[in-house]
Design an enzyme around this catalytic site. Structure first.
Site, PDB file in Angstrom:
ATOM      1  N   LYS A 243       0.839  -1.186   0.000  1.00 15.24           N
ATOM      2  CA  LYS A 243       0.000   0.000   0.000  1.00 15.24           C
ATOM      3  C   LYS A 243       0.877   1.240   0.000  1.00 15.24           C
ATOM      4  O   LYS A 243       0.419   2.348  -0.195  1.00 15.24           O
ATOM      5  CB  LYS A 243      -0.879   0.018   1.264  1.00 15.24           C
ATOM      6  CG  LYS A 243      -1.672  -1.234   1.459  1.00 15.24           C
ATOM      7  CD  LYS A 243      -2.333  -1.248   2.841  1.00 15.24           C
ATOM      8  CE  LYS A 243      -2.916  -2.621   3.087  1.00 15.24           C
ATOM      9  NZ  LYS A 243      -2.781  -3.034   4.486  1.00 15.24           N
ATOM     10  N   GLY A 244       2.164   1.016   0.228  1.00 19.88           N
ATOM     11  CA  GLY A 244       3.072   2.132   0.469  1.00 19.88           C
ATOM     12  C   GLY A 244       3.181   3.146  -0.653  1.00 19.88           C
ATOM     13  O   GLY A 244       3.381   4.329  -0.408  1.00 19.88           O
TER      14      GLY A 244
ATOM     15  N   ASP B  33       7.272   2.753  -2.687  1.00 20.06           N
ATOM     16  CA  ASP B  33       7.490   3.869  -1.775  1.00 20.06           C
ATOM     17  C   ASP B  33       8.968   4.058  -1.468  1.00 20.06           C
ATOM     18  O   ASP B  33       9.483   5.170  -1.516  1.00 20.06           O
ATOM     19  CB  ASP B  33       6.668   3.694  -0.481  1.00 20.06           C
ATOM     20  CG  ASP B  33       6.867   2.343   0.196  1.00 20.06           C
ATOM     21  OD1 ASP B  33       7.603   1.478  -0.336  1.00 20.06           O
ATOM     22  OD2 ASP B  33       6.279   2.135   1.274  1.00 20.06           O
TER      23      ASP B  33
ATOM     24  N   ASP C  28      14.755  -0.211   0.209  1.00 14.81           N
ATOM     25  CA  ASP C  28      15.449  -0.469   1.472  1.00 14.81           C
ATOM     26  C   ASP C  28      16.442  -1.615   1.252  1.00 14.81           C
ATOM     27  O   ASP C  28      17.555  -1.385   0.786  1.00 14.81           O
ATOM     28  CB  ASP C  28      14.405  -0.774   2.552  1.00 14.81           C
ATOM     29  CG  ASP C  28      15.028  -0.997   3.915  1.00 14.81           C
ATOM     30  OD1 ASP C  28      16.153  -0.527   4.139  1.00 14.81           O
ATOM     31  OD2 ASP C  28      14.386  -1.645   4.766  1.00 14.81           O
TER      32      ASP C  28
ATOM     33  N   LYS D 297      17.013   4.401   0.613  1.00 16.70           N
ATOM     34  CA  LYS D 297      17.894   4.478   1.784  1.00 16.70           C
ATOM     35  C   LYS D 297      19.329   4.251   1.353  1.00 16.70           C
ATOM     36  O   LYS D 297      19.618   3.371   0.535  1.00 16.70           O
ATOM     37  CB  LYS D 297      17.491   3.422   2.813  1.00 16.70           C
ATOM     38  CG  LYS D 297      16.267   3.806   3.591  1.00 16.70           C
ATOM     39  CD  LYS D 297      16.018   2.864   4.747  1.00 16.70           C
ATOM     40  CE  LYS D 297      14.671   3.172   5.358  1.00 16.70           C
ATOM     41  NZ  LYS D 297      14.295   2.223   6.408  1.00 16.70           N
TER      42      LYS D 297
ATOM     43  N   VAL E 167      11.341   5.774   8.462  1.00 18.39           N
ATOM     44  CA  VAL E 167      10.533   6.971   8.224  1.00 18.39           C
ATOM     45  C   VAL E 167       9.068   6.606   7.986  1.00 18.39           C
ATOM     46  O   VAL E 167       8.758   5.460   7.633  1.00 18.39           O
ATOM     47  CB  VAL E 167      11.070   7.771   7.008  1.00 18.39           C
ATOM     48  CG1 VAL E 167      12.463   8.315   7.272  1.00 18.39           C
ATOM     49  CG2 VAL E 167      11.070   6.907   5.740  1.00 18.39           C
TER      50      VAL E 167
ATOM     51  N   ASP F 281       4.238   3.552   6.312  1.00 17.61           N
ATOM     52  CA  ASP F 281       3.552   3.299   7.574  1.00 17.61           C
ATOM     53  C   ASP F 281       4.471   2.799   8.671  1.00 17.61           C
ATOM     54  O   ASP F 281       5.567   2.292   8.415  1.00 17.61           O
ATOM     55  CB  ASP F 281       2.472   2.233   7.370  1.00 17.61           C
ATOM     56  CG  ASP F 281       3.081   0.842   7.147  1.00 17.61           C
ATOM     57  OD1 ASP F 281       3.893   0.695   6.211  1.00 17.61           O
ATOM     58  OD2 ASP F 281       2.781  -0.080   7.931  1.00 17.61           O
TER      59      ASP F 281
ATOM     60  N   ARG G  73       0.294   6.685   7.199  1.00 18.27           N
ATOM     61  CA  ARG G  73       0.433   6.789   5.730  1.00 18.27           C
ATOM     62  C   ARG G  73      -0.098   8.111   5.203  1.00 18.27           C
ATOM     63  O   ARG G  73       0.343   8.575   4.153  1.00 18.27           O
ATOM     64  CB  ARG G  73      -0.330   5.644   5.043  1.00 18.27           C
ATOM     65  CG  ARG G  73       0.232   4.260   5.304  1.00 18.27           C
ATOM     66  CD  ARG G  73      -0.440   3.260   4.366  1.00 18.27           C
ATOM     67  NE  ARG G  73      -0.274   1.877   4.793  1.00 18.27           N
ATOM     68  CZ  ARG G  73       0.774   1.121   4.492  1.00 18.27           C
ATOM     69  NH1 ARG G  73       1.766   1.628   3.788  1.00 18.27           N
ATOM     70  NH2 ARG G  73       0.837  -0.125   4.899  1.00 18.27           N
TER      71      ARG G  73
HETATM   72  P1  IMP Z   1      12.752  -3.622   0.617  1.00 21.29           P
HETATM   73  O1  IMP Z   1      13.491  -3.907   1.897  1.00 21.29           O
HETATM   74  O2  IMP Z   1      13.610  -2.795  -0.309  1.00 21.29           O
HETATM   75  O3  IMP Z   1      12.236  -4.874   0.007  1.00 21.29           O
HETATM   76  O4  IMP Z   1      11.522  -2.706   1.007  1.00 21.29           O
HETATM   77  C1  IMP Z   1      10.340  -3.332   1.352  1.00 21.29           C
HETATM   78  C2  IMP Z   1       9.307  -2.468   1.969  1.00 21.29           C
HETATM   79  O5  IMP Z   1       9.685  -2.205   3.315  1.00 21.29           O
HETATM   80  C3  IMP Z   1       9.049  -1.102   1.371  1.00 21.29           C
HETATM   81  O6  IMP Z   1       8.227  -1.146   0.241  1.00 21.29           O
HETATM   82  C4  IMP Z   1       8.341  -0.461   2.535  1.00 21.29           C
HETATM   83  O7  IMP Z   1       6.979  -0.807   2.512  1.00 21.29           O
HETATM   84  C5  IMP Z   1       8.997  -1.087   3.753  1.00 21.29           C
HETATM   85  N1  IMP Z   1       9.956  -0.142   4.383  1.00 21.29           N
HETATM   86  C6  IMP Z   1      11.292  -0.144   4.267  1.00 21.29           C
HETATM   87  N2  IMP Z   1      11.837   0.874   4.966  1.00 21.29           N
HETATM   88  C7  IMP Z   1      10.791   1.539   5.531  1.00 21.29           C
HETATM   89  C8  IMP Z   1      10.680   2.720   6.366  1.00 21.29           C
HETATM   90  O8  IMP Z   1      11.657   3.393   6.743  1.00 21.29           O
HETATM   91  N3  IMP Z   1       9.417   3.062   6.749  1.00 21.29           N
HETATM   92  C9  IMP Z   1       8.302   2.380   6.362  1.00 21.29           C
HETATM   93  N4  IMP Z   1       8.351   1.299   5.570  1.00 21.29           N
HETATM   94  C10 IMP Z   1       9.584   0.882   5.159  1.00 21.29           C
HETATM   95 MG    MG Z   2       5.194  -1.276   3.327  1.00 18.56          MG
END
Ligand code: IMP
Ligand code: MG
Length: 179
Positions: free
Chosen positions: A42-43, A99, A102, A130, A152, A158, A164
């Site tokens: 949903k991000g 969104d 990470d 990040k 964040v 969220d 959100r």
């Molecule tokens: P990934 O670790 O790159 O696969 O990111 C996966 C998901 O983790 C993102 O789409 C966000 O929904 C969530 N996420 C990662 N870092 C943050 C943060 O700082 N705040 C909120 N959600 C986060």
């Molecule tokens: Mg998320």
């Protein structure tokens, strides 16, 4: 809700200016024809709503619901696709929206799946990236803002399903995260 924020990292006006620039770049980069936008729920909802209204091109929208399990929950770093179906992407030019970048696992898994399903090309946009070493290296075409490796919320992101709808990106007070 706003009382829970320690500091605002990126305010609304700054985000809006940046979205103007990204939208202009999207219009330049994509070939003529209808673009297929895939929003990761949903991000990326808020980011997508504000970005896409600035893109003056024919486009179609699909949403994908994925869940990633990080560290503590599942050390394998699995990304699950929660939808029953998968959009028809064969031969399409896709703009994939998330969104935040990470660990990189989510975008890596979704891009692999889109390639497998025969997408012609996939461009990726994230509101935030990040600054850290990623578990999966993944190239992103449009990054709104690069931020430090901290948690964040707001503008779609969220904490435990909430915050959100904050119009900016901010950092939560320690007292809130600790609860
Ligand atoms: P990934 O670790 O790159 O696969 O990111 C996966 C998901 O983790 C993102 O789409 C966000 O929904 C969530 N996420 C990662 N870092 C943050 C943060 O700082 N705040 C909120 N959600 C986060
Ligand atoms: Mg998320």
């Amino acid at each position: 809700m706003k009382d829970d924020i320690e500091r605002v990292l990126i305010d609304e006006e700054v985000i809006e200016k940046r979205l103007d620039a990204i939208a202009a770049k999207v219009e330049r980069d994509f070939p003529e024809g209808t673009l297929l936008v895939i929003i990761l729920l949903k991000g990326a909802l808020v980011f997508a709503a504000d970005l896409l209204r600035r893109v003056s091109r024919q486009l179609e929208i699909e949403c994908l619901n994925v869940a990633s399990y990080h560290g503590g929950t599942d050390s394998s770093g699995r990304v699950d696709f929660l939808d029953r179906g998968f959009p028809e992407v064969k031969g399409r030019h896709i703009l994939l929206l998330d969104d935040i970048l990470d660990t990189g696992r989510t975008l890596h898994a979704v891009k692999a799946r889109l390639a497998e399903a025969g997408a012609a090309a996939v461009h990726t946009a994230v509101l935030l990236a990040k600054d850290k070493i990623r578990d999966e290296e993944v190239s992103v075409d449009y990054v709104g803002f690069r931020i430090g490796d901290e948690f964040v919320v707001g503008y779609g992101l969220d904490y435990q399903g909430r915050y959100r709808n904050l119009p900016y990106v901010g950092v939560l007070k320690e007292s809130v995260v600790g609860k």
